[in-house]
Design an enzyme around this catalytic site. Structure first.
Site, PDB file in Angstrom:
ATOM      1  N   SER A 122       1.611   2.487  -1.929  1.00 53.04           N
ATOM      2  CA  SER A 122       2.353   2.827  -3.150  1.00 53.04           C
ATOM      3  C   SER A 122       2.703   4.302  -3.185  1.00 53.04           C
ATOM      4  O   SER A 122       3.591   4.711  -3.931  1.00 53.04           O
ATOM      5  CB  SER A 122       1.505   2.539  -4.385  1.00 53.04           C
TER       6      SER A 122
ATOM      7  N   HIS B 281       7.446  -1.407   0.596  1.00 51.67           N
ATOM      8  CA  HIS B 281       6.663  -1.366  -0.643  1.00 51.67           C
ATOM      9  C   HIS B 281       7.109  -2.470  -1.595  1.00 51.67           C
ATOM     10  O   HIS B 281       8.161  -2.371  -2.243  1.00 51.67           O
ATOM     11  CB  HIS B 281       6.812   0.021  -1.298  1.00 51.67           C
TER      12      HIS B 281
ATOM     13  N   GLU C 273      10.910  -1.391  -1.886  1.00 53.38           N
ATOM     14  CA  GLU C 273      11.341  -0.077  -1.393  1.00 53.38           C
ATOM     15  C   GLU C 273      11.112  -0.052   0.123  1.00 53.38           C
ATOM     16  O   GLU C 273       9.977  -0.231   0.575  1.00 53.38           O
ATOM     17  CB  GLU C 273      10.543   1.044  -2.061  1.00 53.38           C
TER      18      GLU C 273
ATOM     19  N   ASN D 227       7.042   4.441  -8.287  1.00 50.71           N
ATOM     20  CA  ASN D 227       5.726   4.920  -8.721  1.00 50.71           C
ATOM     21  C   ASN D 227       5.777   6.335  -9.276  1.00 50.71           C
ATOM     22  O   ASN D 227       4.937   6.720 -10.086  1.00 50.71           O
ATOM     23  CB  ASN D 227       4.713   4.826  -7.579  1.00 50.71           C
TER      24      ASN D 227
HETATM   25  N1  NAD Z   1      -1.720  -3.663  -6.918  1.00 51.51           N
HETATM   26  C1  NAD Z   1      -0.431  -3.347  -7.005  1.00 51.51           C
HETATM   27  O1  NAD Z   1       0.203  -3.525  -8.065  1.00 51.51           O
HETATM   28  C2  NAD Z   1       0.289  -2.773  -5.814  1.00 51.51           C
HETATM   29  C3  NAD Z   1       1.698  -2.781  -5.809  1.00 51.51           C
HETATM   30  C4  NAD Z   1       2.364  -2.303  -4.688  1.00 51.51           C
HETATM   31  C5  NAD Z   1       1.663  -1.795  -3.624  1.00 51.51           C
HETATM   32  N2  NAD Z   1       0.287  -1.778  -3.656  1.00 51.51           N
HETATM   33  C6  NAD Z   1      -0.413  -1.244  -2.487  1.00 51.51           C
HETATM   34  O2  NAD Z   1      -0.885  -2.332  -1.706  1.00 51.51           O
HETATM   35  C7  NAD Z   1      -2.120  -1.989  -1.080  1.00 51.51           C
HETATM   36  C8  NAD Z   1      -3.175  -3.010  -1.454  1.00 51.51           C
HETATM   37  O3  NAD Z   1      -3.291  -3.055  -2.862  1.00 51.51           O
HETATM   38  P1  NAD Z   1      -3.939  -4.324  -3.576  1.00 51.51           P
HETATM   39  O4  NAD Z   1      -3.660  -4.163  -5.024  1.00 51.51           O
HETATM   40  O5  NAD Z   1      -3.535  -5.563  -2.885  1.00 51.51           O
HETATM   41  O6  NAD Z   1      -5.488  -4.037  -3.323  1.00 51.51           O
HETATM   42  P2  NAD Z   1      -6.711  -5.060  -3.452  1.00 51.51           P
HETATM   43  O7  NAD Z   1      -7.888  -4.227  -3.776  1.00 51.51           O
HETATM   44  O8  NAD Z   1      -6.378  -6.199  -4.329  1.00 51.51           O
HETATM   45  O9  NAD Z   1      -6.845  -5.644  -1.972  1.00 51.51           O
HETATM   46  C9  NAD Z   1      -7.115  -4.846  -0.866  1.00 51.51           C
HETATM   47  C10 NAD Z   1      -7.650  -5.765   0.223  1.00 51.51           C
HETATM   48  O10 NAD Z   1      -7.742  -5.012   1.431  1.00 51.51           O
HETATM   49  C11 NAD Z   1      -8.917  -5.420   2.094  1.00 51.51           C
HETATM   50  N3  NAD Z   1      -9.255  -4.375   3.044  1.00 51.51           N
HETATM   51  C12 NAD Z   1      -9.835  -3.187   2.799  1.00 51.51           C
HETATM   52  N4  NAD Z   1      -9.958  -2.497   3.949  1.00 51.51           N
HETATM   53  C13 NAD Z   1      -9.438  -3.285   4.937  1.00 51.51           C
HETATM   54  C14 NAD Z   1      -9.271  -3.144   6.334  1.00 51.51           C
HETATM   55  N5  NAD Z   1      -9.655  -2.042   6.959  1.00 51.51           N
HETATM   56  N6  NAD Z   1      -8.683  -4.151   7.035  1.00 51.51           N
HETATM   57  C15 NAD Z   1      -8.255  -5.268   6.403  1.00 51.51           C
HETATM   58  N7  NAD Z   1      -8.405  -5.471   5.068  1.00 51.51           N
HETATM   59  C16 NAD Z   1      -8.988  -4.478   4.353  1.00 51.51           C
HETATM   60  C17 NAD Z   1      -9.944  -5.662   0.981  1.00 51.51           C
HETATM   61  O11 NAD Z   1     -10.955  -6.528   1.410  1.00 51.51           O
HETATM   62  C18 NAD Z   1      -9.061  -6.298  -0.084  1.00 51.51           C
HETATM   63  O12 NAD Z   1      -9.058  -7.704   0.041  1.00 51.51           O
HETATM   64  C19 NAD Z   1      -2.433  -0.559  -1.504  1.00 51.51           C
HETATM   65  O13 NAD Z   1      -1.947   0.322  -0.542  1.00 51.51           O
HETATM   66  C20 NAD Z   1      -1.645  -0.419  -2.808  1.00 51.51           C
HETATM   67  O14 NAD Z   1      -1.308   0.908  -3.105  1.00 51.51           O
HETATM   68  C21 NAD Z   1      -0.418  -2.277  -4.726  1.00 51.51           C
END
Ligand code: NAD
Length: 283
Positions: A119, A140, A152, A190
């Site tokens: 993000s 993204h 994005e 963001n």
């Molecule tokens: N939540 C949102 O609204 C959103 C929106 C757009 C982008 N993002 C981005 O997406 C990414 C993930 O966010 P999320 O909300 O899905 O997080 P989340 O906490 O729901 O999930 C993250 C997952 O990654 C796994 N993980 C951690 N380290 C790991 C590794 N080394 N190898 C494989 N898996 C691993 C964890 O077990 C977990 O299941 C982040 O970079 C975040 O900034 C999030």
């Protein structure tokens, strides 16, 4: 270049949604997450999501079955095979993302694209730390990834233009709307949205209004979700990490300073919908 096989790393909120979209559009998709329980939870969520689409008449039974057949779930890094595209959606921490991609180098084909769903972290920083920087970009998605159409597509300084073309075409194939942008803290959405969350938190800190009222007013004025409800959907840990990353990247501009309320929520493990408690409680 056409993309056939896709690995999605991280089976949380975003990764499971991205994997579902990928499999729904016919890609051989592998969802990888090494953390205990994450893969099983993602499998249940995807199966439930597909069943929901079938129940609403938005997807046929055979298409749902085919989507599940297109998906492989694994918690074993060693089980991953070379793919045309890797999308990472793991924790919002640069060292973790670098380490993950580095551990996938042995299955990187010359044509493989590595895309980060970050993000707010720098695509240039990923490129400087990893091999094959010209094939690294940002992709993204927004939450929930199955429904939200905006993506994005982020170019780092060294990204080959053909990689951006491939990601843009793939996004269109997935019936989503690609917006090309250059690497910059928080990209576009963001950065713009930071004010929505942080000003709401400042109002709450000042005690001039309850969070329910702030959400109510925002929703009554046309926002789909009030800032607190939206932060719970995003995940308070992710939202804090994004605020922190923008704050640092902006040279500590006060307008991006994270709120102590965000920090307290994360320290208490109240991460939002994914932990059933955040600003609100969920059953
Ligand atoms: N939540 C949102 O609204 C959103 C929106 C757009 C982008 N993002 C981005 O997406 C990414 C993930 O966010 P999320 O909300 O899905 O997080 P989340 O906490 O729901 O999930 C993250 C997952 O990654 C796994 N993980 C951690 N380290 C790991 C590794 N080394 N190898 C494989 N898996 C691993 C964890 O077990 C977990 O299941 C982040 O970079 C975040 O900034 C999030």
């Amino acid at each position: 270049m056409s993309v056939y096989s896709i690995i999605v790393c991280g089976a949380g909120t975003m990764g499971s949604g991205i994997a579902q979209v990928s499999a729904m559009h016919g890609h051989q998709t592998t969802l990888f997450d090494p953390f205990p329980g994450a893969i099983e939870k993602a499998r249940r969520n995807i199966e439930g999501g597909l069943q929901g689409l079938v129940d609403k008449g938005k997807m046929s039974h055979p298409d749902a079955r085919q989507t599940l057949q297109n998906l492989t779930f694994t918690d074993q890094l060693e089980a991953l095979m070379p793919a045309d595209l890797v999308i990472e959606a793991i924790v919002e921490q640069l060292p973790a993302k670098i380490q993950l991609f580095a551990s996938l180098d042995s299955i990187r084909k010359p044509s493989t694209i590595w895309a980060s769903n970050t993000s707010s972290l720098s695509i240039n920083a990923l490129q400087h730390a990893l091999p094959g920087p010209e094939r690294i970009a940002g992709m993204h998605f927004f939450n929930p990834a199955v429904l939200m159409r905006l993506v994005e597509v982020v170019s780092g300084q060294l990204t080959d233009p053909s990689v951006l073309d491939t990601l843009r075409d793939l996004t269109l194939q997935w019936k989503k709307i690609p917006v090309l942008c250059k690497d910059a803290p928080g990209f576009i959405v963001n950065r713009v949205a930071r004010a929505y969350y942080l000003e709401a938190l400042h109002i709450l800190e000042e005690g001039s209004c309850t969070m329910e009222s702030i959400d109510h007013i925002a929703e009554a004025s046309g926002f789909k979700m009030g800032p607190f409800r939206l932060m719970d959907l995003i995940g308070n840990d992710i939202n804090l990490a994004v605020s922190q990353s923008l704050y640092e990247a902006s040279g500590f501009a006060p307008r991006f300073q994270p709120s102590s309320i965000q920090l307290a929520k994360v320290q208490a493990g109240e991460l939002g919908r994914k932990t059933a408690k955040g600003y609100y409680t969920y059953s």
